[in-house]
Design an enzyme around this catalytic site. Structure first.
Site, PDB file in Angstrom:
ATOM      1  N   SER A 258       0.815  -0.983  -0.063  1.00 28.94           N
ATOM      2  CA  SER A 258       0.053  -0.124   0.102  1.00 28.94           C
ATOM      3  C   SER A 258       0.873   1.329   0.000  1.00 28.94           C
ATOM      4  O   SER A 258       2.018   1.280   0.631  1.00 28.94           O
ATOM      5  CB  SER A 258      -0.895   0.006   1.215  1.00 28.94           C
ATOM      6  OG  SER A 258      -0.099   0.609   2.383  1.00 28.94           O
ATOM      7  N   ASP A 259       0.220   2.125  -0.566  1.00 30.54           N
ATOM      8  CA  ASP A 259       1.044   3.558  -0.195  1.00 30.54           C
ATOM      9  C   ASP A 259       0.536   3.903   1.012  1.00 30.54           C
ATOM     10  O   ASP A 259      -0.222   3.352   1.629  1.00 30.54           O
ATOM     11  CB  ASP A 259       0.415   4.607  -1.106  1.00 30.54           C
ATOM     12  CG  ASP A 259       1.389   5.952  -1.621  1.00 30.54           C
ATOM     13  OD1 ASP A 259       2.378   6.103  -0.694  1.00 30.54           O
ATOM     14  OD2 ASP A 259       1.460   6.452  -2.424  1.00 30.54           O
ATOM     15  N   TRP A 260       1.578   4.932   1.569  1.00 26.87           N
ATOM     16  CA  TRP A 260       1.356   5.219   3.161  1.00 26.87           C
ATOM     17  C   TRP A 260       0.076   5.774   3.405  1.00 26.87           C
ATOM     18  O   TRP A 260      -0.074   6.998   3.016  1.00 26.87           O
ATOM     19  CB  TRP A 260       2.576   6.059   3.482  1.00 26.87           C
ATOM     20  CG  TRP A 260       3.601   5.044   4.025  1.00 26.87           C
ATOM     21  CD1 TRP A 260       4.231   5.085   5.056  1.00 26.87           C
ATOM     22  CD2 TRP A 260       4.251   4.122   3.130  1.00 26.87           C
ATOM     23  NE1 TRP A 260       5.449   4.303   5.128  1.00 26.87           N
ATOM     24  CE2 TRP A 260       5.623   3.651   4.051  1.00 26.87           C
ATOM     25  CE3 TRP A 260       4.264   3.704   1.807  1.00 26.87           C
ATOM     26  CZ2 TRP A 260       6.311   2.625   3.400  1.00 26.87           C
ATOM     27  CZ3 TRP A 260       4.998   2.831   1.201  1.00 26.87           C
ATOM     28  CH2 TRP A 260       6.078   2.365   2.138  1.00 26.87           C
ATOM     29  N   GLY A 261      -1.014   5.088   3.994  1.00 27.71           N
ATOM     30  CA  GLY A 261      -2.244   5.700   4.420  1.00 27.71           C
ATOM     31  C   GLY A 261      -3.188   5.452   3.260  1.00 27.71           C
ATOM     32  O   GLY A 261      -4.420   5.944   3.433  1.00 27.71           O
TER      33      GLY A 261
END
Length: 727
Positions: A258-261
């Site tokens: 995942s991208d962060w968040g």
């Protein structure tokens, strides 16, 4: 034999046999099975989420290592604290900064892309990173996108060709490349919530090809999900993108990070293809430990749903299998090289990419190169002549061991001239997510620059954008197509006192040029990393003949751009939703089809020499759908200096049952020629690449009939043309 001894024995044999080069897929899967059988449910779940800002947990009792990641499509980021985004203050994490990917794409040189990836991979390996978070291949849709400088332009074919060798170069070092941001993440404004509506043909023809090439041709080991939504579901755990296309149609065997968040749901993350969750609920910023890592969607909530039977254990087994497969390719591969950092070879690669990426856009009366400078006074005007460009920009910012500024490069190369410098304006310090006004007096800077220009024989205006928020920076888009900080006004004032002006644009985006007709020359210099100043001086001086070509179109006005022409519903979106109304007509496809003249076209770039094209031939006149077309022609350097030309092959389908662009890039070749030298150039393209994506049948279709092949020096400059028939 007791259980603990069997584990040790299994890992011993694993260490002896595992190697990305020597182990067959069957052997690798067998070893993964052996390890999976030793893992508890909790240990498998713990592989699937972060334990710090940039790492995931290993299994200490079995000797399974942690996975360490780093930002860095252009270089390995400095070390970050365990629980926050502060820098850790290490003294041994300064690296070589490579040019931004726009510059690499502008080189149109796949061999150089491999050198770039390999050098970057060596630095990541030396820093003991297992996943390098790059490259980015999101398509250039609007000049406002704050992260365009991290990507490879507007054309899916160019991005596909350039991304594959980059990935192979990185992964040769036992470091996983992580292609990003999958998919349709083409703006920073509202990136965490925007719901992109794009039809299937647009998705498959424009926005997916580079990702597909990364997976199927580059063999990329990891992929990062995007923040935005696609058709009402977040991209990072989007069923269509992840399950149906990536892991289904493309058979991706790597890890989705995942991208962060970018993760929003335990059930969707579990069932729709996400393997490793990073940075949740905090947009990557852990404000407190009230929400620790074990509360991530793929942590305790995931574990409880498996225990209750709501999610089958086979789901976590698949994720653990992918993660272990990545480890066997990286940190559990005993044949992994050791890596190197900050050596001369890496600096040489950075400088070569920078010089090959620089694009000469205008050169009236042969303003460049500056040959006879002894005794001349050269005024270098503009903050970008001295402003560091390796810092700022968001997650791609770098802690470079050194960065040669444009001013320093010019001073070093033109030591026989008198070099004056004036900032002219001040943008203020870089800060992520906000604009900080400069404390310097702008009027004084402006006046000093005009006075300095009046004293000079030649003015080099080094302007453009920078890595500050709302410029070329993550987290927000640009707010104007004009040059910021009153640069247009400053240029006008400089031209009033000195008519001998060349502009060097340092940016990752197109800009408006109301002053274009008045300046002598324009050079697009991008963000060039550690060797920026040396590379710019190489080209200004003529030590290197410019050969770069634009990887995206420059519109004259912002509304000439396809995304902007349809109003706010298309960009930036209304009520957190946007529709890609231009469909497949992105970049030059739009300008061609709508007969709009760009300021500078895709594939455009001047040289200090001239080239002539002649004698176009094809190996046959008619082809089957499974054939390849071999196009040959003669390319001649008709000038007085050695230089490289990028010949581009475009294909048109003049009579189609569906709307098609006027032409599409399907091949190119970069050819080096001495003065007066001619070469026969061949470009081979498969007929299957002439296909369009048929939405109803979900298949690629090549219709029989006539196709037009064009050999061009840019998207708008046709040199040769020939008709062929497809049966």
């Amino acid at each position: 034999m007791n259980k603990s001894f069997s584990v040790v024995l299994a890992l011993f044999f694993l260490a002896q046999l595992v190697s990305a080069q020597s182990m067959s897929n069957q052997e690798m899967e067998k070893k993964i099975d052996e390890i999976l059988n030793q893992l508890t449910l909790r240990e498998k779940v713990d592989l699937c989420h972060a334990q710090s800002k940039f790492s995931t947990a290993g299994v200490a009792r079995l000797g399974i290592p942690e996975i360490w990641m780093s930002d860095g499509p252009h270089g390995v980021r400095g070390e970050i604290n365990w629980n926050d985004w502060g820098y850790a203050g290490w003294t041994n994490d300064s690296i070589t900064a490579f040019p931004a990917l726009t510059a690499l794409a502008a080189s149109f040189n796949p061999e150089l892309s491999y050198e770039y990836g390999f050098a970057l991979g060596e630095e990541a390996r030396y820093r003991e990173k297992d996943i390098l978070l790059g490259p980015g291949v999101n398509i250039y849709r609007t000049p406002y996108n704050g992260r365009n400088f991290e990507y490879m332009g507007e054309d899916p074919y160019l991005a596909s060709i350039m991304v594959v060798p980059y990935i192979k170069g990185v992964q040769k070092n036992g470091v996983a490349a992580c292609v990003k941001h999958y998919a349709l993440n083409n703006q920073e404004h509202d990136r965490h919530v925007i719901d992109v509506k794009a039809d299937d043909r647009t998705l498959h023809e424009i926005y997916l090809p580079a990702f597909k090439a990364a997976v199927q041709q580059g063999g990329v080991w990891s992929l990062m999900g995007a923040y935005n939504q696609y058709n009402g579901q977040f991209a990072t755990h989007n069923k269509v993108l992840m399950n149906d296309i990536l892991k289904g149609d493309w058979n991706f065997d790597g890890v989705v990070v995942s991208d962060w968040g970018s993760t929003h749901s335990t059930m969707e993350a579990a069932l729709n293809g996400l393997d490793i969750e990073m940075g949740t609920f905090t947009n990557g910023l852990t404000f407190s430990m009230n929400f620790p890592y074990h509360d991530y969607n793929l942590a305790n909530p995931f574990y409880e749903k498996i225990k209750s039977g709501e999610i089958p254990e086979s789901v976590v087994n698949d994720k653990a299998r992918r993660i272990l497969r990545l480890m066997l390719r990286t940190n559990m591969n005993p044949n992994r090289p050791l890596g190197r950092m900050n050596n001369q070879e890496h600096s040489d690669v950075a400088r070569k990419v920078a010089t090959e990426g620089i694009v000469l856009l205008k050169n009236e009366n042969n303003f460049f190169p500056l040959k006879e400078t002894k005794g001349l006074t050269i005024a270098v005007i503009g903050e970008n002549a001295t402003k560091p460009m390796t810092i700022g920009g968001g997650s791609s910012e770098l802690k470079a061991k050194y960065e040669i500024s444009p001013l320093a490069g010019i001073q070093n190369r033109f030591a026989d001239a008198t070099i004056l410098h004036a900032m002219g304006y001040s943008s203020g310090p870089s800060a992520y997510g906000r604009v900080i006004e400069s404390p310097l007096n702008q009027d004084s800077l402006f006046q000093n620059a005009v006075e300095t220009a009046a004293k000079a024989d030649i003015v080099l205006f080094v302007g453009g954008l920078n890595k500050n928020f709302q410029q070329d920076c993550e987290g927000g888009d640009r707010i104007s197509y004009d040059l910021p900080f009153n640069q247009n006004k400053l240029l006008k004032a400089v031209l009033e006192v000195n008519s001998s002006v060349g502009v060097v644009l340092v940016s990752g985006n197109a800009v408006a040029m109301p002053w274009l007709k008045d300046v002598n020359a324009v050079m697009q210099a991008w963000y060039l990393g550690s060797e920026a100043g040396n590379a710019i001086a190489d080209v200004i001086s003529g030590d290197v003949n410019p050969s770069g070509k634009l990887p995206f179109s420059f519109p004259i006005n912002i509304n000439d751009n396809a995304a902007h022409s349809f109003g706010e519903e298309s960009y930036p979106g209304v009520n957190k939703t946007q529709e890609y109304k231009e469909g497949i007509l992105v970049g030059y496809r739009w300008f061609d089809t709508k007969k709009i003249k760009p300021q500078f076209s895709f594939g455009f770039g001047l040289s200090y020499t001239t080239f002539a094209y002649s004698n176009m031939q094809t190996d046959k006149k008619a082809y089957g759908k499974d054939d390849e077309v071999k196009v040959s022609f003669t390319l001649t350097n008709t000038g007085n200096v050695a230089g490289a030309e990028i010949a581009q092959l475009y294909v048109s389908d003049p009579k189609s049952s569906v709307m098609r662009p006027v032409k599409e890039l399907k091949g190119f070749d970069k050819v080096m020629l001495q003065p007066g030298e001619s070469k026969e150039v061949s470009i081979t393209v498969p007929v299957s690449s002439f296909a369009y994506y048929a939405v109803d049948s979900k298949s690629w279709v090549v219709e029989p009939g006539d196709f037009i092949l064009q050999v061009n020096s840019s998207a708008t400059d046709n040199q040769l043309k020939k008709k062929i028939k497809v049966n």
